[in-house]
Design an enzyme around this catalytic site. Structure first.
Site, PDB file in Angstrom:
ATOM      1  N   TRP A 100      88.049 -34.443  45.882  1.00 21.67           N
ATOM      2  CA  TRP A 100      88.751 -35.719  45.717  1.00 21.67           C
ATOM      3  C   TRP A 100      88.655 -36.230  44.291  1.00 21.67           C
ATOM      4  O   TRP A 100      89.583 -36.843  43.774  1.00 21.67           O
ATOM      5  CB  TRP A 100      88.250 -36.762  46.719  1.00 21.67           C
ATOM      6  N   ASP A 167      85.243 -44.405  43.448  1.00 22.34           N
ATOM      7  CA  ASP A 167      85.760 -44.103  44.779  1.00 22.34           C
ATOM      8  C   ASP A 167      84.550 -44.035  45.710  1.00 22.34           C
ATOM      9  O   ASP A 167      83.751 -43.112  45.631  1.00 22.34           O
ATOM     10  CB  ASP A 167      86.502 -42.764  44.747  1.00 22.34           C
ATOM     11  N   LYS A 191      86.932 -44.676  57.275  1.00 26.27           N
ATOM     12  CA  LYS A 191      85.625 -44.032  57.435  1.00 26.27           C
ATOM     13  C   LYS A 191      84.583 -45.027  57.926  1.00 26.27           C
ATOM     14  O   LYS A 191      84.070 -44.901  59.013  1.00 26.27           O
ATOM     15  CB  LYS A 191      85.208 -43.398  56.120  1.00 26.27           C
TER      16      LYS A 191
HETATM   17  N1  PMP Z   1      88.511 -40.157  48.439  1.00 25.49           N
HETATM   18  C1  PMP Z   1      87.562 -39.671  49.252  1.00 25.49           C
HETATM   19  C2  PMP Z   1      86.124 -39.694  48.808  1.00 25.49           C
HETATM   20  C3  PMP Z   1      87.921 -39.136  50.493  1.00 25.49           C
HETATM   21  O1  PMP Z   1      86.985 -38.635  51.304  1.00 25.49           O
HETATM   22  C4  PMP Z   1      89.290 -39.126  50.870  1.00 25.49           C
HETATM   23  C5  PMP Z   1      89.780 -38.597  52.194  1.00 25.49           C
HETATM   24  N2  PMP Z   1      88.960 -38.200  53.106  1.00 25.49           N
HETATM   25  C6  PMP Z   1      90.234 -39.629  49.984  1.00 25.49           C
HETATM   26  C7  PMP Z   1      89.812 -40.151  48.779  1.00 25.49           C
HETATM   27  C8  PMP Z   1      91.706 -39.594  50.305  1.00 25.49           C
HETATM   28  O2  PMP Z   1      92.051 -40.575  51.181  1.00 25.49           O
HETATM   29  P1  PMP Z   1      93.531 -40.667  51.801  1.00 25.49           P
HETATM   30  O3  PMP Z   1      93.653 -39.576  52.801  1.00 25.49           O
HETATM   31  O4  PMP Z   1      93.547 -42.029  52.420  1.00 25.49           O
HETATM   32  O5  PMP Z   1      94.492 -40.544  50.677  1.00 25.49           O
END
Ligand code: PMP
Length: 355
Positions: A100, A167, A191
């Site tokens: 990510w 993030d 989450k």
């Molecule tokens: N950042 C992190 C740390 C994640 O774990 C995730 C998805 N599991 C995301 C961003 C992406 O999120 P989204 O699917 O809502 O775009």
């Protein structure tokens, strides 16, 4: 069918009282004669919901009114795009600690230069980069504090000369930290906060002055803050359910939840380390307390172990499709008793399977 124990990484388990209150509000919100899905977003009822949610976010994280709280749509991916769009003028720093983190950096290339401040890609992201003091002068430094796919987590927020943008999707509200060290924090709700469809963004007011270019209102943090998340119709139900979770977190106490989360992670890693069939993926010093990633030495036992768990009402432990193995997400709604059921499954499977 009985409720399963959901160790999924997201959409993830929510506390039972939150689900019940959300379900009740779906039919009737308070004494309004309306469903929560029907209340107007600019009326008094929703204003009270969003104000209380914003206040609770600040209170739980120890932040003052100099932080704007915003609720946005578009998930983590839209944050990956909005950050450089709003703040990247010359060069932004990214800590490459996982999938990510790398995906966030990739989106920045449309707006300017990026610099990898630190990376653990070479070690397959089994460790978190060591960071204490970031001295570079950058438009911002982006960190992923908990790497959901690899099960690694930063101990502390580093000191930095440049604004820190974090993030915290898979860990926000799981522990106490000095959140004031971050100028912007974001976390997808699905989450540890609420349902998919809303992303929590917390921004220090100084960042509002840093908008690097003209951007459309709906993609501008400054404008979103000014209009209290209502540039367009916000996801009322997702925000309301998030408020219910925030109230539940306050009732439990963040310090109590943190202690429970530590204990949950401790007993699970201990069971993995003790078993001669399984091993933990992350290096011990980098281990996440939220996403515990582990594997079997003999891969052919993977499906039998998943079936074994399923019989015990355990679901959601399959690892991310890019890495395989197993991952148990121990967000706040997962109790110590539920983790003990997984621990027992690991122990029993080990005794059953060892020749
Ligand atoms: N950042 C992190 C740390 C994640 O774990 C995730 C998805 N599991 C995301 C961003 C992406 O999120 P989204 O699917 O809502 O775009």
């Amino acid at each position: 069918m009985d409720k399963l124990i959901n160790f999924g990484a997201g959409p993830a388990a929510l506390p039972q009282p939150v689900l019940e209150a959300a379900a009740a509000a779906l039919l009737r919100y308070k004494d309004t004669g309306l469903s929560i899905l029907e209340i107007p977003h600019r009326g008094k009822l929703f204003t009270a919901i969003i104000e209380e949610a914003n206040e609770l976010v600040r209170e739980l994280l120890g932040l003052g009114n100099d932080y704007h709280v915003m609720w946005m749509q578009g998930g983590g991916r839209l944050q990956f795009c909005m950050l450089p769009m709003n703040f990247l003028q010359q060069e932004a720093g990214y800590v490459d600690s996982g999938h990510w983190a790398a995906a966030a950096m990739e989106q920045a290339q449309y707006y300017g230069q990026t610099k990898v401040v630190a990376s653990t890609r070479e070690s397959d992201y089994r460790i978190v980069p060591e960071l204490t003091n970031i001295t570079d002068q950058l438009d911002y430094v982006h960190l992923t504090t908990n790497n959901t796919i690899y099960g690694t987590q930063l101990g502390q927020i580093p000191n930095s000369q440049s604004p820190i943008v974090a993030d915290m999707s898979s860990e926000l509200f799981s522990r106490q930290l000095d959140y004031k060290q971050c100028q912007l924090i974001y976390a997808v709700a699905q989450k540890n906060i609420g349902p998919a469809g809303v992303t929590l963004v917390i921004m220090h007011e100084s960042m509002a002055q840093r908008q690097a270019r003209d951007v459309p209102d709906i993609l501008s943090y400054r404008e979103m803050a000014r209009q209290n998340s209502m540039v367009n119709t916000p996801p009322v139900f997702a925000i309301y359910t998030s408020l219910l979770t925030l109230r539940w977190i306050k009732e439990q106490g963040l310090d109590t939840l943190e202690r429970k989360n530590e204990e949950k992670a401790r007993i699970l890693y201990q069971a993995i380390d003790k078993s001669n069939l399984f091993y933990g993926v992350a290096e011990p010093d980098s281990r996440s307390k939220m996403n515990v990633c582990f594997r079997l030495h003999r891969q052919e036992e993977t499906i039998p172990f998943l079936d074994f768990c399923r019989e015990r009402k355990i679901t959601g432990i399959k690892g991310h499709r890019s890495v395989g193995g197993f991952r148990a997400s121990l967000y706040n709604a997962i109790s110590l008793e539920e983790v003990k059921i997984l621990v027992r499954a690991i122990e029993d499977f080990t005794t059953h399977t060892t020749p």
